[in-house]
Enzyme design. Structure first.
Site, PDB file in Angstrom:
ATOM      1  N   ARG A 208       7.889  -2.359  -1.472  1.00 41.53           N
ATOM      2  CA  ARG A 208       9.051  -1.540  -1.802  1.00 41.53           C
ATOM      3  C   ARG A 208       9.524  -1.911  -3.198  1.00 41.53           C
ATOM      4  O   ARG A 208       9.559  -3.092  -3.572  1.00 41.53           O
ATOM      5  CB  ARG A 208      10.200  -1.754  -0.801  1.00 41.53           C
ATOM      6  N   GLU A 237      13.263   5.168  -5.965  1.00 39.29           N
ATOM      7  CA  GLU A 237      12.402   6.361  -5.904  1.00 39.29           C
ATOM      8  C   GLU A 237      13.185   7.539  -5.317  1.00 39.29           C
ATOM      9  O   GLU A 237      14.016   7.333  -4.428  1.00 39.29           O
ATOM     10  CB  GLU A 237      11.198   6.082  -4.984  1.00 39.29           C
ATOM     11  N   HIS A 254       3.621   5.580  -5.288  1.00 37.49           N
ATOM     12  CA  HIS A 254       3.845   5.204  -3.876  1.00 37.49           C
ATOM     13  C   HIS A 254       2.812   5.891  -2.979  1.00 37.49           C
ATOM     14  O   HIS A 254       3.159   6.590  -2.034  1.00 37.49           O
ATOM     15  CB  HIS A 254       5.285   5.566  -3.447  1.00 37.49           C
TER      16      HIS A 254
HETATM   17  N1  LIG Z   1       3.090   1.460  -0.701  1.00 39.33           N
HETATM   18  C1  LIG Z   1       2.827   1.951   0.466  1.00 39.33           C
HETATM   19  O1  LIG Z   1       2.290   3.035   0.582  1.00 39.33           O
HETATM   20  C2  LIG Z   1       3.157   1.153   1.693  1.00 39.33           C
HETATM   21  C3  LIG Z   1       4.170   0.233   1.675  1.00 39.33           C
HETATM   22  N2  LIG Z   1       4.430  -0.507   2.793  1.00 39.33           N
HETATM   23  C4  LIG Z   1       5.505  -1.503   2.714  1.00 39.33           C
HETATM   24  O2  LIG Z   1       4.920  -2.779   2.921  1.00 39.33           O
HETATM   25  C5  LIG Z   1       5.683  -3.495   3.857  1.00 39.33           C
HETATM   26  C6  LIG Z   1       4.765  -4.386   4.660  1.00 39.33           C
HETATM   27  O3  LIG Z   1       3.965  -3.596   5.509  1.00 39.33           O
HETATM   28  P1  LIG Z   1       3.344  -4.207   6.842  1.00 39.33           P
HETATM   29  O4  LIG Z   1       2.480  -5.336   6.522  1.00 39.33           O
HETATM   30  O5  LIG Z   1       2.780  -3.076   7.609  1.00 39.33           O
HETATM   31  O6  LIG Z   1       4.660  -4.730   7.556  1.00 39.33           O
HETATM   32  P2  LIG Z   1       4.755  -5.911   8.616  1.00 39.33           P
HETATM   33  O7  LIG Z   1       6.112  -5.818   9.201  1.00 39.33           O
HETATM   34  O8  LIG Z   1       3.594  -5.877   9.524  1.00 39.33           O
HETATM   35  O9  LIG Z   1       4.650  -7.232   7.734  1.00 39.33           O
HETATM   36  C7  LIG Z   1       5.634  -7.659   6.857  1.00 39.33           C
HETATM   37  C8  LIG Z   1       5.607  -9.173   6.831  1.00 39.33           C
HETATM   38  O10 LIG Z   1       6.507  -9.621   5.831  1.00 39.33           O
HETATM   39  C9  LIG Z   1       7.078 -10.837   6.312  1.00 39.33           C
HETATM   40  N3  LIG Z   1       8.307 -11.170   5.601  1.00 39.33           N
HETATM   41  C10 LIG Z   1       9.563 -10.706   5.803  1.00 39.33           C
HETATM   42  N4  LIG Z   1      10.424 -11.289   4.945  1.00 39.33           N
HETATM   43  C11 LIG Z   1       9.686 -12.129   4.179  1.00 39.33           C
HETATM   44  C12 LIG Z   1      10.015 -13.001   3.110  1.00 39.33           C
HETATM   45  N5  LIG Z   1      11.259 -13.143   2.662  1.00 39.33           N
HETATM   46  N6  LIG Z   1       9.011 -13.712   2.547  1.00 39.33           N
HETATM   47  C13 LIG Z   1       7.726 -13.584   2.962  1.00 39.33           C
HETATM   48  N7  LIG Z   1       7.382 -12.791   4.007  1.00 39.33           N
HETATM   49  C14 LIG Z   1       8.346 -12.060   4.585  1.00 39.33           C
HETATM   50  C15 LIG Z   1       7.306 -10.561   7.785  1.00 39.33           C
HETATM   51  O11 LIG Z   1       7.483 -11.763   8.510  1.00 39.33           O
HETATM   52  C16 LIG Z   1       6.058  -9.806   8.155  1.00 39.33           C
HETATM   53  O12 LIG Z   1       5.055 -10.662   8.656  1.00 39.33           O
HETATM   54  C17 LIG Z   1       6.398  -2.435   4.711  1.00 39.33           C
HETATM   55  O13 LIG Z   1       7.626  -2.921   5.188  1.00 39.33           O
HETATM   56  C18 LIG Z   1       6.588  -1.299   3.756  1.00 39.33           C
HETATM   57  O14 LIG Z   1       7.843  -1.405   3.145  1.00 39.33           O
HETATM   58  C19 LIG Z   1       3.668  -0.410   3.915  1.00 39.33           C
HETATM   59  C20 LIG Z   1       2.659   0.490   3.990  1.00 39.33           C
HETATM   60  C21 LIG Z   1       2.365   1.412   2.898  1.00 39.33           C
HETATM   61  O1  LIG Z   2       4.359   3.230   5.521  1.00 34.03           O
HETATM   62  C1  LIG Z   2       5.137   2.957   4.593  1.00 34.03           C
HETATM   63  O2  LIG Z   2       6.023   2.101   4.666  1.00 34.03           O
HETATM   64  C2  LIG Z   2       5.016   3.679   3.314  1.00 34.03           C
HETATM   65  O3  LIG Z   2       5.473   3.246   2.304  1.00 34.03           O
HETATM   66  C3  LIG Z   2       4.316   4.992   3.346  1.00 34.03           C
HETATM   67  O4  LIG Z   2       3.022   4.931   2.874  1.00 34.03           O
HETATM   68  C4  LIG Z   2       5.140   5.964   2.593  1.00 34.03           C
HETATM   69  O5  LIG Z   2       4.643   7.249   2.718  1.00 34.03           O
HETATM   70  P1  LIG Z   2       5.625   8.505   2.820  1.00 34.03           P
HETATM   71  O6  LIG Z   2       6.331   8.382   4.101  1.00 34.03           O
HETATM   72  O7  LIG Z   2       6.603   8.408   1.713  1.00 34.03           O
HETATM   73  O8  LIG Z   2       4.715   9.659   2.755  1.00 34.03           O
END
Ligand SMILES: NC(=O)C1=CN([C@@H]2O[C@H](COP(=O)(O)OP(=O)(O)OC[C@H]3O[C@@H](n4cnc5c(N)ncnc54)[C@H](O)[C@@H]3O)[C@@H](O)[C@H]2O)C=CC1
Ligand SMILES: O=C(O)C(=O)[C@H](O)COP(=O)(O)O
Length: 374
Positions: A208, A237, A254
């Site tokens: 994020r 964003e 993104h």
């Molecule tokens: N750019 C994109 O398209 C995408 C962005 N994301 C973002 O990436 C993030 C992570 O995704 P996932 O791995 O699926 O989530 P997840 O919830 O499986 O993993 C996030 C990890 O971060 C850890 N965490 C929380 N606070 C922390 C801190 N202060 N220091 C270190 N670790 C910490 C948590 O304990 C957890 O293990 C999502 O929350 C989302 O905001 C996710 C998917 C796509």
């Molecule tokens: O899964 C998340 O968290 C993400 O950041 C998504 O990839 C964002 O995709 P949109 O929902 O904005 O299409």
């Protein structure tokens, strides 16, 4: 039952049409009046779900997001109304991990780095961090994990501190946006941390935008600091700091999680959750809808060097520099940021691509990255 879903959810009609009366909305025009008669609300990260949006609805029985991140949903508010909430954690973990690999390979090629000599620091060892760790393990690239919440919760993997992460050659962020508290991530990469980075390091933010202080980065660049940044996500964003873009080594809109599989898996996960809530038999599956890949079969050219062979394959499937060039050419405001995301070309995961490993010395490793055998 009335099911409202956001228009950016692939295969939503296929999954939900038989479960209820479906209505499609755009995040740009959705409002409280429109959702007054919704029984189910399905969104992606672009719709902010809060008291205001739901103020005219008294019958909602389920809210879900087809994304990993949940910062766009006021979960406390939903809890006060007793509305169950589900997210699609893990749906796009592989997509983001593949995005990071592509960013590392493009950077290594540009600076003549040997990735085999580099250490990657992964901050956040959840779905994405773990998927990335698996790929790096297959490729034999050293890496470290930092995740204090998991460590405190008893996860037995070896974790390091942020100080150790700051020494890594590549640092990649995969944490949720947490605004305050013991595990706050907002501003995790503030001016102080950004200043500590050297030109030889690479920092990737695909979680994020608010986790990395964009204003601080801009000020440092303007003062002449050399930073090697890959940004997929941006502060505020879609109204991002356009002045920052030219300073960013690889800049994207993104889309790290936007493989067709990553997005569609999110839809499928919500379908399964809704079937479970309503006690219905789930009889639809994503594999029935995904198109065949238009790339491949690919052939492994190198016969000895895994990293070299894998890098060639990976860039044929997803070369981040194409997204970077398109973004830098087109991004000139919030509407354009939205447009680029909405019209993102179809991107496939390695698991959709057939590879002929031929005489390659370690074909098992190639298939362990996810590619399909011929
Ligand atoms: N750019 C994109 O398209 C995408 C962005 N994301 C973002 O990436 C993030 C992570 O995704 P996932 O791995 O699926 O989530 P997840 O919830 O499986 O993993 C996030 C990890 O971060 C850890 N965490 C929380 N606070 C922390 C801190 N202060 N220091 C270190 N670790 C910490 C948590 O304990 C957890 O293990 C999502 O929350 C989302 O905001 C996710 C998917 C796509
Ligand atoms: O899964 C998340 O968290 C993400 O950041 C998504 O990839 C964002 O995709 P949109 O929902 O904005 O299409």
């Amino acid at each position: 039952m009335k099911i409202y879903y956001e228009d950016s959810m692939p295969y939503a009609a296929e999954f939900f049409n038989e479960l209820g009366e479906c209505q499609v909305f755009s995040h740009k025009t959705v409002n409280a009046a429109m959702l007054a008669d919704a029984d189910v609300l399905l969104v992606r990260s672009t719709t902010k779900v809060n008291a205001n949006l739901l103020s005219q609805n008294t019958r909602l029985q389920f809210v879900a997001t087809a994304t990993a991140g949940t910062d766009h949903v006021d979960q406390e508010y939903l809890a006060t109304r007793g509305i169950p909430f589900v997210s699609a954690g893990g749906c796009n973990a592989v997509a983001v991990a593949e995005y990071v690999l592509s960013a590392m390979i493009v950077t290594a090629n540009k600076h003549s780095w040997q990735l085999a000599d580099k250490t990657v620091g992964i901050v956040g060892a959840g779905h994405v961090g773990t998927a990335l760790s698996s790929l790096l393990t297959v490729l034999g690239i050293k890496h470290k994990l930092c995740d204090p919440p998991l460590a405190d919760g008893g996860d037995t993997r070896a974790f390091v501190t942020m100080d150790e992460i700051m020494q890594c050659d590549v640092i990649t962020l995969h944490v949720p946006w947490v605004k305050e508290g013991k595990y706050q991530t907002q501003g995790m990469f503030d001016k102080h941390r950004l200043k500590q980075l050297s030109e030889q390091q690479l920092l990737i933010n695909a979680c994020r935008g608010e986790v990395l202080d964009n204003q601080a980065a801009l000020e440092l660049f303007e003062q002449g600091k050399k930073l090697n940044l890959v940004l997929d996500v941006w502060d505020n964003e879609p109204d991002i700091k356009l002045e920052l873009i030219p300073h960013i080594a690889l800049a994207t809109a993104h889309i790290a999680g936007h493989t067709i599989e990553g997005k569609a898996r999110g839809t499928e996960m919500l379908y399964l959750a809704l079937c479970e809530l309503w006690g219905k038999q789930a009889d639809k599956k994503l594999s029935d809808y995904l198109p065949k890949a238009t790339i491949g079969p690919l052939i492994v050219k190198d016969t000895q060097d895994l990293l070299k062979a894998a890098s060639q394959l990976i860039l044929k499937v997803y070369d981040i520099s194409e997204d970077d060039q398109a973004f830098k050419k087109q991004a000139d405001g919030p509407d354009q940021f939205r447009y680029i995301r909405k019209h993102y070309p179809i991107r496939r995961e390695f698991s959709a691509i057939v590879v002929n490993a031929g005489n390659f010395v370690d074909s098992k490793a190639i298939y362990a990255l996810g590619f399909l055998p011929l």
